[in-house]
Design a protein around this motif. Structure first.
Motif, short mmCIF file in Angstrom:
data_model
loop_
_atom_site.label_atom_id
_atom_site.label_comp_id
_atom_site.label_asym_id
_atom_site.label_seq_id
_atom_site.Cartn_x
_atom_site.Cartn_y
_atom_site.Cartn_z
N SER A 105 0.82 -1.20 0.00
CA SER A 105 0.00 0.00 0.00
C SER A 105 0.86 1.26 0.00
CB SER A 105 -0.91 0.02 1.24
OG SER A 105 -1.59 1.26 1.33
N ALA A 106 0.43 2.27 -0.72
CA ALA A 106 1.12 3.55 -0.75
C ALA A 106 0.75 4.42 0.45
CB ALA A 106 0.80 4.30 -2.04
N ILE A 107 -0.24 3.99 1.21
CA ILE A 107 -0.69 4.78 2.37
C ILE A 107 -0.62 3.97 3.66
CG2 ILE A 107 -2.11 6.36 1.02
CD1 ILE A 107 -4.57 4.66 1.86
N LYS A 108 0.39 3.10 3.78
CA LYS A 108 0.55 2.26 4.97
C LYS A 108 0.51 3.11 6.23
CE LYS A 108 4.18 -0.48 3.14
NZ LYS A 108 4.53 0.04 2.00
N PRO A 109 -0.10 2.64 7.28
CA PRO A 109 -0.54 1.27 7.50
C PRO A 109 -1.91 0.96 6.92
CG PRO A 109 -1.00 2.52 9.47
CD PRO A 109 -0.31 3.46 8.49
N PHE A 110 -2.52 1.92 6.22
CA PHE A 110 -3.86 1.72 5.70
C PHE A 110 -3.83 1.04 4.33
CE2 PHE A 110 -3.83 5.53 8.38
CZ PHE A 110 -4.62 5.06 9.41
N CYS A 111 -4.90 0.35 4.01
CA CYS A 111 -5.04 -0.35 2.74
C CYS A 111 -5.48 0.64 1.66
CB CYS A 111 -6.10 -1.45 2.90
SG CYS A 111 -6.48 -2.32 1.37
#
Length: 83
Positions: free
Chosen positions: A54-60
């Motif tokens: 993901s490019a926005i870790k920790p989010f999916c």
């Protein structure tokens, strides 16, 4: 009652692993970096990345679909024994 059916307000937070997808986190929780800084989720339900891309870790961000990530919904190994 299965984990997915549990209400977060009865348990604080509930984590549900979605097959081939993220961990869905609902309820009363705090996300922190390894050094203790709070990560503001912006909502009471978030999808956490399991594929690592993901490019926005920790989010999916949905990348797991594009890369063909595969993971089940249960344990891959036996539960640790209680001491």
């Amino acid at each position: 009652m299965g984990v997915a059916a549990e209400r977060a307000d009865e348990h604080g937070a509930v984590v549900v692993p979605y097959e081939d997808g993220p961990l869905l986190l609902r309820g009363d929780f705090v996300l922190r970096t390894p050094d203790g800084q709070v990560i503001e989720p912006g909502r009471s339900t978030v999808a956490l990345c399991r594929c690592g891309k993901s490019a926005i870790k920790p989010f999916c961000d949905g990348t797991h679909k594009a890369i063909g990530f595969r993971a089940g919904t249960g344990r891959d190994t036996p539960a640790p024994r209680a001491d």
